[in-house]
Design an enzyme around this catalytic site. Structure first.
Site, PDB file in Angstrom:
ATOM      1  CG  ASP A 187       5.644  -1.818  -8.562  1.00  0.00           C
ATOM      2  OD1 ASP A 187       5.865  -2.908  -9.000  1.00  0.00           O
ATOM      3  OD2 ASP A 187       6.519  -1.315  -7.898  1.00  0.00           O
ATOM      4  CG  ASP A 247      -8.645   4.089  -2.383  1.00  0.00           C
ATOM      5  OD1 ASP A 247      -8.799   4.472  -3.624  1.00  0.00           O
ATOM      6  OD2 ASP A 247      -8.596   5.140  -1.487  1.00  0.00           O
ATOM      7  CE1 TYR A 297       7.560   3.521  -8.301  1.00  0.00           C
ATOM      8  CE2 TYR A 297       7.980   1.552  -9.459  1.00  0.00           C
ATOM      9  CZ  TYR A 297       7.172   1.977  -8.529  1.00  0.00           C
ATOM     10  OH  TYR A 297       6.400   1.321  -7.756  1.00  0.00           O
ATOM     11  CG  ASP A 302       4.042  -7.415  -7.324  1.00  0.00           C
ATOM     12  OD1 ASP A 302       4.194  -7.509  -8.467  1.00  0.00           O
ATOM     13  OD2 ASP A 302       4.571  -7.658  -6.640  1.00  0.00           O
ATOM     14  CE  LYS A 361      -6.354   8.363  -2.775  1.00  0.00           C
ATOM     15  NZ  LYS A 361      -7.160   7.616  -2.160  1.00  0.00           N
TER      16      LYS A 361
END
Ligand code: IPM
Ligand code: MG
Length: 368
Positions: free
Chosen positions: A252, A228, A146, A256, A196
């Site tokens: 992020d 994941d 970001y 959610d 990851k």
């Protein structure tokens, strides 16, 4: 008597109506405690762009700079409406990311919390919700993709291309991991490290630093999980998690998903903490589709106030009272239309009535 200045950025969409309810709660807290709050309203987001040509105008920066804490509502426009604003001036790139950068609010705490009594909000089966969900996601907030360098252009083959950089240094990684370990130590002493490392070198470095930091926290058990796989586990067995730590984009997305397993992002307040300054905001967007209809639940905004009381003003007990007051309103069977469907057995009330009920419940709580 303590005195604090709070910058109040109501934001866009449902922001002003849920902020109004949060302010009612702040006023009551002043009455109940030896504290005064000086509220400093300021424009932020698309509304600020339309008024000042800047989503984070200098007048707002000045107010935020001198505030002891910042209470920020959701910002942003619908996909279509966003097109009225040049890409780099849109509220997310033009206001929110610059605020995070300016105050270096690197530690984002996002509670994903659903007491058993509220399990009916969740799309998960009751046996999965079990005794309730109680997770805090710790998201790195000022690094990674970001904030990395970006480049767009046309390459040698004449194709449009884009390049975005995922960059962290060891100090950035260490400071967020320290926050997560400290929190895990205060809670169940289990830390899920989300990464990851089977693909990303950034995760390899992250995990290396984690091993170093972990040496100072021998009492905290670390459980590694690929991002994941963590996404799946959040649906299948969310009760295995207590504190989860991860880099910016993973956080992020998974936060959610956290809102999803609770039943709504409307149940997601958050705290964004830097070494010098902190701001508090719902994790959700401005929901332009339901703005002004008095149906948005103010939980995330009032919860953000509770997080502010705890983190910025050392008012832990009163923060707890605010959480309990909100739970008590739900426990009485009240809800708002954004969280519940007609016929679901709940007594549907408006945004303002929900805020009033939280105030009533808080009035009845023991003073601290
Ligand atoms: C969040 C939001 C922001 C983010 C957007 C509005 C830039 O989704 O706080 O989770 O991506 O960080
Ligand atoms: Mg988000």
């Amino acid at each position: 008597m303590k005195h604090y200045k709070i910058a109040v950025l109501a934001g866009d969409g449902i922001g002003p109506e849920i902020t109004r309810e949060a302010i009612k709660v702040l006023k009551l807290i002043e009455e109940r405690n030896d504290v005064t709050f000086e509220l400093l309203p300021a424009a932020f987001g698309a509304c600020a762009y339309f008024e000042f040509g800047d989503a984070f105008p200098p007048s707002t920066i000045e107010i935020c700079d001198r505030a002891d804490a910042i209470l920020k509502g959701p910002i942003g426009l619908s996909h279509e409406e966003s097109k009225q604003i040049p890409i780099d001036k849109q509220p997310e790139r033009g206001a929110l990311l610059p605020m995070r950068r300016r105050y270096n609010t690197y530690a984002n705490f996002r509670p994903v919390s659903l007491p058993k009594a509220l399990a009916h909000f969740s799309p998960l089966k009751p046996e999965i919700v079990g005794e309730g969900i109680d997770i805090i996601m710790v998201r790195e907030l000022v690094g990674g993709l970001y904030f990395g360098a970006k480049e767009t252009g046309v390459n040698e083959q004449g194709l449009r291309y884009v390049k975005e950089t995922l960059e962290y240094d060891e100090q950035q990684i260490k400071q967020i991991l320290l926050q997560a370990f400290k929190l895990a130590r205060k809670r169940k002493k289990v830390l899920h490290n989300i990464h990851k490392s089977n693909v990303l070198k950034s995760s390899v470095l992250w995990n290396e630093i984690l091993d170093e930091v972990a040496k100072d926290f021998p009492d905290v058990e670390v459980i590694h999980q690929l991002v994941d796989s963590a996404a799946t586990n959040l649906c299948l067995k969310p009760t295995q998690f207590d504190v989860m730590v991860m880099e910016n984009m993973f956080g992020d997305i998974l936060s959610d998903q956290g809102g999803g397993i609770l039943g709504s992002l409307g149940l997601m307040p958050s705290a964004c903490i830097g070494d010098e300054k902190a701001y508090y905001e719902p994790s959700h967007g401005s929901a332009p589709d339901i703005a002004g209809k008095n149906i948005a639940n103010p939980y995330s905004m009032i919860g953000s106030v509770a997080m502010m009381l705890e983190n910025s003003f050392a008012m832990e007990a009163e923060a707890k009272n605010v959480w309990n007051a909100m739970q008590a309103v739900f426990a009485d069977g009240f809800s708002t239309a954004d969280l519940s469907k007609p016929g679901s057995g709940v007594k549907m009330i408006g945004t303002d009535a929900f805020g009033d009920k939280v105030v009533e419940k808080l009035k009845a709580m023991p003073r601290v």
